[in-house]
Design a protein around this motif. Structure first.
Motif, PDB file in Angstrom:
ATOM      1  N   LEU A  46       0.814  -1.198  -0.120  1.00 39.43           N
ATOM      2  CA  LEU A  46       0.434   0.120   0.536  1.00 39.43           C
ATOM      3  C   LEU A  46       0.609   1.124   0.038  1.00 39.43           C
ATOM      4  N   GLY A  47       1.716   1.372   0.205  1.00 40.72           N
ATOM      5  CA  GLY A  47       3.160   2.593   0.101  1.00 40.72           C
ATOM      6  C   GLY A  47       3.011   2.618   1.679  1.00 40.72           C
ATOM      7  N   GLU A  48       2.456   1.873   2.103  1.00 43.64           N
ATOM      8  CA  GLU A  48       3.214   2.426   4.303  1.00 43.64           C
ATOM      9  C   GLU A  48       3.741   2.401   5.262  1.00 43.64           C
ATOM     10  N   ARG A  49       4.976   1.231   4.430  1.00 44.92           N
ATOM     11  CA  ARG A  49       6.313   0.950   4.713  1.00 44.92           C
ATOM     12  C   ARG A  49       7.443   0.833   3.885  1.00 44.92           C
ATOM     13  N   GLY A  50       7.994   1.184   3.991  1.00 48.47           N
ATOM     14  CA  GLY A  50       9.283   1.171   2.693  1.00 48.47           C
ATOM     15  C   GLY A  50       9.430   2.631   1.900  1.00 48.47           C
ATOM     16  N   PRO A  51      10.401   2.479   1.090  1.00 47.34           N
ATOM     17  CA  PRO A  51      10.314   3.892   0.374  1.00 47.34           C
ATOM     18  C   PRO A  51       9.493   4.505   0.579  1.00 47.34           C
ATOM     19  N   ALA A  52       9.068   6.145   0.156  1.00 47.72           N
ATOM     20  CA  ALA A  52       8.048   7.257   0.049  1.00 47.72           C
ATOM     21  C   ALA A  52       7.881   6.755  -0.881  1.00 47.72           C
ATOM     22  N   TRP A  53       6.478   6.180  -0.825  1.00 53.28           N
ATOM     23  CA  TRP A  53       5.463   6.034  -2.383  1.00 53.28           C
ATOM     24  C   TRP A  53       5.962   6.793  -3.355  1.00 53.28           C
ATOM     25  N   TRP A  54       5.872   8.555  -3.356  1.00 56.28           N
ATOM     26  CA  TRP A  54       6.171   9.890  -3.253  1.00 56.28           C
ATOM     27  C   TRP A  54       7.050  10.056  -4.492  1.00 56.28           C
ATOM     28  N   ASP A  55       8.333   9.259  -3.975  1.00 58.96           N
ATOM     29  CA  ASP A  55       9.290   9.024  -4.041  1.00 58.96           C
ATOM     30  C   ASP A  55      10.354   8.449  -5.309  1.00 58.96           C
ATOM     31  N   GLN A  56       8.868   6.981  -5.874  1.00 59.13           N
ATOM     32  CA  GLN A  56       9.006   6.375  -6.755  1.00 59.13           C
ATOM     33  C   GLN A  56       8.111   6.842  -8.273  1.00 59.13           C
ATOM     34  N   ASP A  57       9.069   6.337  -8.982  1.00 56.62           N
ATOM     35  CA  ASP A  57       7.884   6.445 -10.350  1.00 56.62           C
ATOM     36  C   ASP A  57       7.367   5.973 -10.467  1.00 56.62           C
ATOM     37  N   GLU A  58       6.436   5.856 -11.248  1.00 64.35           N
ATOM     38  CA  GLU A  58       5.162   4.813 -11.912  1.00 64.35           C
ATOM     39  C   GLU A  58       6.138   2.962 -11.718  1.00 64.35           C
ATOM     40  N   THR A  59       6.429   3.169 -12.067  1.00 66.94           N
ATOM     41  CA  THR A  59       7.042   1.968 -12.474  1.00 66.94           C
ATOM     42  C   THR A  59       7.535   0.709 -11.218  1.00 66.94           C
ATOM     43  N   THR A  60       8.209   1.410 -10.517  1.00 66.32           N
ATOM     44  CA  THR A  60       8.524   0.938  -9.058  1.00 66.32           C
ATOM     45  C   THR A  60       6.995   0.906  -8.093  1.00 66.32           C
ATOM     46  N   ARG A  61       6.534   1.821  -8.342  1.00 62.13           N
ATOM     47  CA  ARG A  61       5.331   1.791  -7.596  1.00 62.13           C
ATOM     48  C   ARG A  61       4.171   0.647  -8.139  1.00 62.13           C
ATOM     49  N   ARG A  62       4.213   0.862  -8.560  1.00 65.40           N
ATOM     50  CA  ARG A  62       3.762  -0.710  -9.748  1.00 65.40           C
ATOM     51  C   ARG A  62       4.221  -2.885  -9.239  1.00 65.40           C
ATOM     52  N   ALA A  63       5.299  -1.812  -9.399  1.00 60.11           N
ATOM     53  CA  ALA A  63       6.140  -3.487  -8.840  1.00 60.11           C
ATOM     54  C   ALA A  63       6.182  -3.692  -7.591  1.00 60.11           C
ATOM     55  N   ARG A  64       5.799  -2.223  -6.795  1.00 60.43           N
ATOM     56  CA  ARG A  64       5.686  -2.663  -5.540  1.00 60.43           C
ATOM     57  C   ARG A  64       3.983  -3.379  -5.122  1.00 60.43           C
ATOM     58  N   TRP A  65       3.205  -2.813  -6.042  1.00 60.45           N
ATOM     59  CA  TRP A  65       1.564  -3.434  -5.218  1.00 60.45           C
ATOM     60  C   TRP A  65       1.747  -5.234  -6.319  1.00 60.45           C
ATOM     61  N   GLU A  66       1.796  -4.458  -7.410  1.00 57.76           N
ATOM     62  CA  GLU A  66       2.403  -6.125  -7.532  1.00 57.76           C
ATOM     63  C   GLU A  66       3.157  -7.715  -7.150  1.00 57.76           C
ATOM     64  N   ASP A  67       4.212  -7.277  -6.830  1.00 55.41           N
ATOM     65  CA  ASP A  67       4.648  -8.408  -5.920  1.00 55.41           C
ATOM     66  C   ASP A  67       4.234  -8.389  -4.236  1.00 55.41           C
ATOM     67  N   ALA A  68       3.552  -7.348  -3.997  1.00 50.07           N
ATOM     68  CA  ALA A  68       2.551  -7.388  -2.441  1.00 50.07           C
ATOM     69  C   ALA A  68       1.589  -8.614  -2.926  1.00 50.07           C
ATOM     70  N   LEU A  69       0.802  -7.835  -4.166  1.00 50.98           N
ATOM     71  CA  LEU A  69      -0.520  -8.957  -4.298  1.00 50.98           C
ATOM     72  C   LEU A  69      -0.161 -10.311  -3.939  1.00 50.98           C
ATOM     73  N   ARG A  70       0.912 -10.505  -4.624  1.00 54.99           N
ATOM     74  CA  ARG A  70       1.134 -12.093  -5.619  1.00 54.99           C
ATOM     75  C   ARG A  70       1.532 -12.508  -4.677  1.00 54.99           C
ATOM     76  N   GLU A  71       2.649 -12.325  -3.614  1.00 55.63           N
ATOM     77  CA  GLU A  71       2.932 -12.966  -2.381  1.00 55.63           C
ATOM     78  C   GLU A  71       1.511 -13.628  -1.355  1.00 55.63           C
ATOM     79  N   LEU A  72       0.866 -11.993  -1.402  1.00 50.66           N
ATOM     80  CA  LEU A  72      -0.376 -12.255  -0.419  1.00 50.66           C
ATOM     81  C   LEU A  72      -1.553 -12.861  -1.275  1.00 50.66           C
ATOM     82  N   ASP A  73      -1.875 -13.206  -2.395  1.00 55.57           N
ATOM     83  CA  ASP A  73      -2.486 -13.979  -3.366  1.00 55.57           C
ATOM     84  C   ASP A  73      -2.269 -15.687  -2.892  1.00 55.57           C
ATOM     85  N   ALA A  74      -0.738 -16.066  -2.838  1.00 55.87           N
ATOM     86  CA  ALA A  74      -0.565 -17.113  -2.524  1.00 55.87           C
ATOM     87  C   ALA A  74      -0.735 -17.523  -1.830  1.00 55.87           C
ATOM     88  N   GLY A  75      -0.415 -16.874  -0.655  1.00 59.10           N
ATOM     89  CA  GLY A  75      -0.747 -18.162   0.537  1.00 59.10           C
ATOM     90  C   GLY A  75      -0.758 -16.693   2.268  1.00 59.10           C
TER      91      GLY A  75
END
Length: 75
Positions: A46-75
């Protein structure tokens, strides 16, 4: 972040928080630790932890939430 993505991550966050509470009441420290890791992963997605989302470009933000969903959906 698209609203549907935010909703999915918030759903995972709510489930993980509920698991932390129930596992804590049951005295299951391993389950508490696993649930806390899921809380952390959802909050990172969600961008509440880790690097500040506003300091990331759109590709990096998208990768962050896609990685989190992939991991969370898996189990």
């Amino acid at each position: 972040m698209p609203q549907d993505v935010r909703a999915r991550l918030q759903h995972h966050l709510g489930q993980a928080r509920a698991t932390v509470r129930s596992a804590g009441r049951a005295g299951d420290e391993a389950a508490v630790a696993a649930a806390r890791a899921r809380v952390h992963r959802a909050k990172t997605g969600l961008g509440e932890r880790g690097p500040a989302w506003w300091d990331q470009d759109e590709t990096t933000r998208r990768a962050r939430w896609e990685d989190a969903l992939r991991e969370l959906d898996a189990g």
